[in-house]
Design an enzyme around this catalytic site. Structure first.
Site, PDB file in Angstrom:
ATOM      1  N   ASP A   1      -5.389  21.278 -12.328  1.00 42.31           N
ATOM      2  CA  ASP A   1      -5.725  20.007 -12.967  1.00 42.31           C
ATOM      3  C   ASP A   1      -5.278  20.152 -14.421  1.00 42.31           C
ATOM      4  OD1 ASP A   1      -6.925  17.914 -14.338  1.00 42.31           O
ATOM      5  OD2 ASP A   1      -8.724  17.911 -13.084  1.00 42.31           O
TER       6      ASP A   1
ATOM      7  N   ARG B   1       0.834  -1.195   0.000  1.00 43.09           N
ATOM      8  CA  ARG B   1       0.000   0.000   0.000  1.00 43.09           C
ATOM      9  C   ARG B   1       0.876   1.255   0.000  1.00 43.09           C
ATOM     10  NH1 ARG B   1      -1.888   1.033   4.797  1.00 43.09           N
ATOM     11  NH2 ARG B   1      -2.982  -0.954   4.983  1.00 43.09           N
TER      12      ARG B   1
END
Ligand SMILES: *Cc1c(COP(=O)(O)O)cnc(C)c1O
Length: 381
Positions: free
Chosen positions: A170, A46
């Site tokens: 973005d 992870r």
């Protein structure tokens, strides 16, 4: 190194164990612990995976960033950034923005007590009035979706600095080949790697990069605690995509420029939104902050009917009528019923997402085939 070389090589060196030229897909959940006193970058899947590390370093190299963190999707990347906000904090975002980000701000972030303001970021004087001492983040997309407007990144960053807000850009629509927001003063750059970076519409992924140690720590902590990670196979596929990013973007840009010019003169088309057209209000700005005008355009058709617009889209045969963008194949979408379908018709009207608005993601196919396809579809109205 220059962009094309970075695209092929950044973050990558032959595998230490075998000399494999391509980064192996490390399909493992855990790693043997080193002897007492030694440290390793890898303990559990992870927190980190070597294939993911290569992707993170490759993408960070393309954006000129010192830290890169990969996520399971663009939306989980958004989520990881915005988990830094607390009740009472304020965020300003463009009112013309990716539908998923809009939904996240309205339906996930605002209910947690974060104040959300949507404004027209193409007008910096409007932004200057919206910022307060509580403003922690200014969220920018440029070009915007679906109206393909251009936001002045340097001006937004200068405004943010006055109140100490972080600017997130973005950069999904432009890709780092066309625009590198950190060089204009942005604090973080986000990508949906699903789009141009992956480039083949075969993965879903996200990415954030920054030169700010504190934000990098925040993002790595989110990865460790929340775990919205991409699998090693998807990281490998994203890396395969970035190697040809510069070649693909060149073709996306030339095809889109010619299609925009053709549509701009078409009798069934009312208006074309493409920054490469001299009539576009953001043309000069795009020329100064981008290395090309991109593969995305939108247009309004000479019909007021949503079903007629959808009929045009359904008549296309080279363009696929589908969500998403940035792949080698051309896609066409209808924002009013797709990306912005969750909004009320009043909200859509206010934002300019009218029923006759059509969005094209221009692919890298033969230009003549794309033009012929548009011609026969437009003859449906
Ligand atoms: C697709 C997209 C996202 C969301 O990314 P996913 O990978 O679909 O989660 C965010 N921003 C923009 C501009 C996008 O186009």
């Amino acid at each position: 190194m220059r962009f094309a070389t970075l695209a092929v090589h950044a973050g990558q060196s032959p595998d230490h164990a075998t000399g494999a030229v391509m980064p192996p897909i490390y399909q493992t959940a855990t790693y043997v612990q080193p002897p007492e006193g030694e440290t390793t970058a890898y303990e559990y899947g992870r927190a980190a995976n070597p294939t993911r590390t290569v992707l993170e370093n490759n993408l960070a190299g393309l954006e000129g960033a010192s830290h890169g963190i990969a996520f399971a999707s663009g939306m989980s990347a958004t989520d990881a950034i915005l988990r830094a906000l607390r009740p009472g904090d304020h965020i300003i975002a463009s009112e013309d923005m990716y539908g998923g980000n809009y939904r996240y701000l309205k339906l996930v972030l605002a209910p947690m007590g974060v104040r959300v303001t949507f404004t027209d970021l193409t007008r910096v004087e409007v932004l200057a009035q919206a910022v307060t001492s509580q403003t922690k983040v200014i969220w920018v997309e440029s070009p915007t979706n679906p109206l393909i407007q251009i936001v002045d990144l340097s001006a937004v960053c200068a405004c943010a600095q006055l109140v100490g807000a972080a600017v997130v850009v973005d950069n999904t629509f432009a890709s780092p080949y066309l625009q590198q927001p950190l060089s204009f003063g942005a604090d973080m750059v986000l990508h949906s790697t699903t789009k141009y970076l992956g480039g083949h519409s075969d993965i879903v992924g996200g990415f954030v990069c920054t030169n700010d140690e504190k934000w990098a720590d925040h993002l790595r902590f989110q990865v460790k605690c929340v775990g919205a990670i991409p699998g090693p196979m998807d990281c490998f596929l994203a890396l395969r995509g970035t190697k040809t990013l510069h070649i693909r973007m060149e073709r996306h840009c030339t095809n889109a420029q010619k299609i925009a010019t053709y549509l701009d003169r078409h009798p069934k088309v009312m208006q074309v939104n493409y920054p490469g057209l001299e009539s576009h209000p953001g043309h000069a700005l795009a020329k100064s902050q981008m290395n090309g005008f991109g593969g995305m355009l939108s247009m309004t058709l000479k019909t007021s009917s949503s079903s007629e617009a959808r009929r045009v889209l359904q008549s296309l045969s080279v363009f696929a009528f589908a969500e998403s963008l940035g792949g080698v194949e051309s896609l066409a979408g209808h924002p009013a019923t797709m990306s912005h379908g969750a909004l009320s018709s009043e909200e859509r009207a206010r934002l300019g997402v009218t029923d006759n608005l059509v969005r094209l993601s221009v692919g890298i196919e033969d230009l003549e085939d794309l033009l012929e396809d548009l011609e026969q579809a437009l003859s449906q109205i």
